[in-house]
Design a protein around this motif. Structure first.
Motif, PDB file in Angstrom:
ATOM      1  N   ASN A  68      46.304  19.779  31.224  1.00 27.36           N
ATOM      2  CA  ASN A  68      45.008  20.420  31.059  1.00 27.36           C
ATOM      3  C   ASN A  68      43.981  19.540  30.356  1.00 27.36           C
ATOM      4  N   SER A  69      44.417  18.430  29.758  1.00 30.22           N
ATOM      5  CA  SER A  69      43.520  17.630  28.943  1.00 30.22           C
ATOM      6  C   SER A  69      42.929  16.435  29.675  1.00 30.22           C
ATOM      7  N   ASP A  70      43.415  16.117  30.875  1.00 28.48           N
ATOM      8  CA  ASP A  70      42.855  14.967  31.571  1.00 28.48           C
ATOM      9  C   ASP A  70      41.460  15.306  32.083  1.00 28.48           C
ATOM     10  N   PRO A  71      40.597  14.298  32.272  1.00 28.01           N
ATOM     11  CA  PRO A  71      39.195  14.555  32.624  1.00 28.01           C
ATOM     12  C   PRO A  71      39.017  15.365  33.900  1.00 28.01           C
ATOM     13  N   LEU A  72      39.827  15.107  34.941  1.00 25.02           N
ATOM     14  CA  LEU A  72      39.663  15.824  36.197  1.00 25.02           C
ATOM     15  C   LEU A  72      40.024  17.299  36.048  1.00 25.02           C
ATOM     16  N   SER A  73      41.123  17.595  35.364  1.00 21.49           N
ATOM     17  CA  SER A  73      41.492  18.994  35.141  1.00 21.49           C
ATOM     18  C   SER A  73      40.412  19.728  34.362  1.00 21.49           C
ATOM     19  N   ASN A  74      39.799  19.036  33.407  1.00 24.00           N
ATOM     20  CA  ASN A  74      38.770  19.671  32.591  1.00 24.00           C
ATOM     21  C   ASN A  74      37.564  20.090  33.420  1.00 24.00           C
ATOM     22  N   ILE A  75      37.126  19.236  34.339  1.00 23.31           N
ATOM     23  CA  ILE A  75      35.960  19.630  35.127  1.00 23.31           C
ATOM     24  C   ILE A  75      36.329  20.647  36.207  1.00 23.31           C
ATOM     25  N   MET A  76      37.598  20.668  36.630  1.00 27.99           N
ATOM     26  CA  MET A  76      38.009  21.643  37.641  1.00 27.99           C
ATOM     27  C   MET A  76      38.101  23.052  37.066  1.00 27.99           C
ATOM     28  N   LYS A  77      38.270  23.187  35.769  1.00 29.34           N
ATOM     29  CA  LYS A  77      38.344  24.524  35.182  1.00 29.34           C
ATOM     30  C   LYS A  77      36.975  25.026  34.741  1.00 29.34           C
ATOM     31  N   GLY A  78      35.952  24.183  34.848  1.00 30.78           N
ATOM     32  CA  GLY A  78      34.615  24.581  34.445  1.00 30.78           C
ATOM     33  C   GLY A  78      33.866  25.282  35.557  1.00 30.78           C
ATOM     34  N   PRO A  79      32.628  25.712  35.291  1.00 26.46           N
ATOM     35  CA  PRO A  79      31.817  26.389  36.309  1.00 26.46           C
ATOM     36  C   PRO A  79      31.453  25.438  37.440  1.00 26.46           C
ATOM     37  N   SER A  80      31.225  25.993  38.619  1.00 21.62           N
ATOM     38  CA  SER A  80      30.948  25.148  39.778  1.00 21.62           C
ATOM     39  C   SER A  80      30.080  25.887  40.789  1.00 21.62           C
ATOM     40  N   LEU A  81      29.501  25.112  41.689  1.00 22.63           N
ATOM     41  CA  LEU A  81      28.814  25.640  42.865  1.00 22.63           C
ATOM     42  C   LEU A  81      29.655  25.298  44.078  1.00 22.63           C
ATOM     43  N   LEU A  82      29.969  26.308  44.907  1.00 22.66           N
ATOM     44  CA  LEU A  82      30.729  26.111  46.133  1.00 22.66           C
ATOM     45  C   LEU A  82      29.806  26.314  47.327  1.00 22.66           C
ATOM     46  N   SER A  83      29.953  25.453  48.322  1.00 21.51           N
ATOM     47  CA  SER A  83      29.167  25.571  49.547  1.00 21.51           C
ATOM     48  C   SER A  83      30.103  25.452  50.743  1.00 21.51           C
ATOM     49  N   TYR A  84      30.211  26.525  51.531  1.00 24.79           N
ATOM     50  CA  TYR A  84      31.088  26.558  52.712  1.00 24.79           C
ATOM     51  C   TYR A  84      30.240  26.587  53.973  1.00 24.79           C
ATOM     52  N   ASN A  85      30.687  25.851  54.993  1.00 27.36           N
ATOM     53  CA  ASN A  85      30.120  26.036  56.325  1.00 27.36           C
ATOM     54  C   ASN A  85      31.238  25.985  57.354  1.00 27.36           C
ATOM     55  N   SER A  86      30.981  26.556  58.516  1.00 32.40           N
ATOM     56  CA  SER A  86      32.034  26.795  59.500  1.00 32.40           C
ATOM     57  C   SER A  86      32.285  25.610  60.430  1.00 32.40           C
ATOM     58  N   ALA A  87      31.711  24.449  60.145  1.00 32.36           N
ATOM     59  CA  ALA A  87      31.938  23.260  60.968  1.00 32.36           C
ATOM     60  C   ALA A  87      32.914  22.318  60.269  1.00 32.36           C
ATOM     61  N   LYS A  88      33.829  21.755  61.039  1.00 31.28           N
ATOM     62  CA  LYS A  88      34.812  20.816  60.502  1.00 31.28           C
ATOM     63  C   LYS A  88      34.315  19.388  60.679  1.00 31.28           C
ATOM     64  N   PHE A  89      34.614  18.533  59.731  1.00 28.48           N
ATOM     65  CA  PHE A  89      34.207  17.133  59.809  1.00 28.48           C
ATOM     66  C   PHE A  89      34.874  16.441  60.995  1.00 28.48           C
ATOM     67  N   SER A  90      34.098  15.638  61.707  1.00 30.71           N
ATOM     68  CA  SER A  90      34.634  14.739  62.722  1.00 30.71           C
ATOM     69  C   SER A  90      34.951  13.400  62.070  1.00 30.71           C
ATOM     70  N   ASP A  91      35.591  12.506  62.825  1.00 27.18           N
ATOM     71  CA  ASP A  91      35.854  11.166  62.295  1.00 27.18           C
ATOM     72  C   ASP A  91      34.548  10.471  61.925  1.00 27.18           C
ATOM     73  N   THR A  92      33.504  10.666  62.743  1.00 29.05           N
ATOM     74  CA  THR A  92      32.211  10.069  62.455  1.00 29.05           C
ATOM     75  C   THR A  92      31.621  10.620  61.158  1.00 29.05           C
ATOM     76  N   ASP A  93      31.813  11.919  60.925  1.00 29.07           N
ATOM     77  CA  ASP A  93      31.314  12.527  59.697  1.00 29.07           C
ATOM     78  C   ASP A  93      31.953  11.893  58.466  1.00 29.07           C
ATOM     79  N   PHE A  94      33.270  11.647  58.532  1.00 28.79           N
ATOM     80  CA  PHE A  94      33.949  11.047  57.386  1.00 28.79           C
ATOM     81  C   PHE A  94      33.418   9.639  57.121  1.00 28.79           C
ATOM     82  N   LYS A  95      33.062   8.915  58.167  1.00 30.61           N
ATOM     83  CA  LYS A  95      32.462   7.590  57.972  1.00 30.61           C
ATOM     84  C   LYS A  95      31.033   7.715  57.449  1.00 30.61           C
ATOM     85  N   SER A  96      30.295   8.666  58.003  1.00 31.87           N
ATOM     86  CA  SER A  96      28.883   8.816  57.658  1.00 31.87           C
ATOM     87  C   SER A  96      28.666   9.168  56.201  1.00 31.87           C
ATOM     88  N   ILE A  97      29.496  10.031  55.657  1.00 32.39           N
ATOM     89  CA  ILE A  97      29.273  10.499  54.296  1.00 32.39           C
ATOM     90  C   ILE A  97      29.510   9.403  53.264  1.00 32.39           C
TER      91      ILE A  97
END
Length: 208
Positions: A68-97
């Motif tokens: 629970n004390s490592d930096p990544l766990s700490n930010i994962m337990k904090g508040p967040s904004l989630l954004s969902y959309n119904s499209a799945k990434f293509s191979d091109t999308d993974f390169k583009s981002i």
């Protein structure tokens, strides 16, 4: 813990001087509703029919004190904004981002609106570690190399493929890190998640 990350997670980072480039983006993209508009444009670009936003409160966690004390766990337990959309990434999308301000998503007629390289990076107004799930893959960007294990400024991000055994093992071994990504029907079991969910851990006053 870094040994498990190195074996299960591939380097997956943007390949420029990120701190300088992101600073330029943030100067040109004001805070507020413009960030949500950029995420909507990206979803539109991908052909999504549905998009949802969710503000998640800080959550309690289980596990050992070390986990629970490592930096990544700490930010994962904090508040967040989630954004969902119904499209799945293509191979091109993974390169583009991975390409800031130079998206591969533009079509020949210039009609597509999304620009992954700029739009998603405008969320650095809110977060230090943008991450997303699409298909069977989890991606985490950490340009400061301060939160995600096993990265460095030259490769400031990780891609974990839950369709692979070592990817699933990593996810199962770190519930405090990955459980917050199990939303909108995604279970990180290796099955294809037919959509995309972004999670932006909100920056605290101490981090600002």
């Amino acid at each position: 813990m870094s040994g498990a990350w190195n074996s299960a997670a591939e380097d997956f980072g943007q390949k420029v001087d990120l701190t300088v480039r992101i600073r330029e983006i943030l100067r040109n993209y004001p805070e507020g509703l413009s960030i949500l508009k950029e995420l909507i444009q990206n979803a539109d670009d991908a052909g999504a029919r549905t998009i949802r936003f969710c503000a998640a409160e800080a959550r309690s966690t289980s596990g050992s004190a070390n986990e629970n004390s490592d930096p990544l766990s700490n930010i994962m337990k904090g508040p967040s904004l989630l954004s969902y959309n119904s499209a799945k990434f293509s191979d091109t999308d993974f390169k583009s981002i991975q390409r800031i301000g130079d998206s591969l998503k533009k079509d020949k007629n210039g009609t597509k609106t999304g620009r992954f390289g700029v739009g998603v990076n405008s969320t650095y107004h809110l977060t230090d570690v943008p991450m997303f799930v699409s298909g069977s893959k989890v991606v985490m960007f950490d340009p400061q190399a301060s939160f995600v294990p096993g990265i460095n400024p030259a490769n400031p991000g990780k891609l974990i493929d839950c369709a692979k055994t070592n990817g699933r093992s990593l996810v199962e071994s770190l519930p405090n890190v990955f459980d917050p990504l199990k939303v909108f029907g995604c279970d990180l079991s290796g099955k294809e998640f037919n959509g995309t969910t972004f999670r932006f851990a909100l920056r605290t006053e101490e981090q600002a």
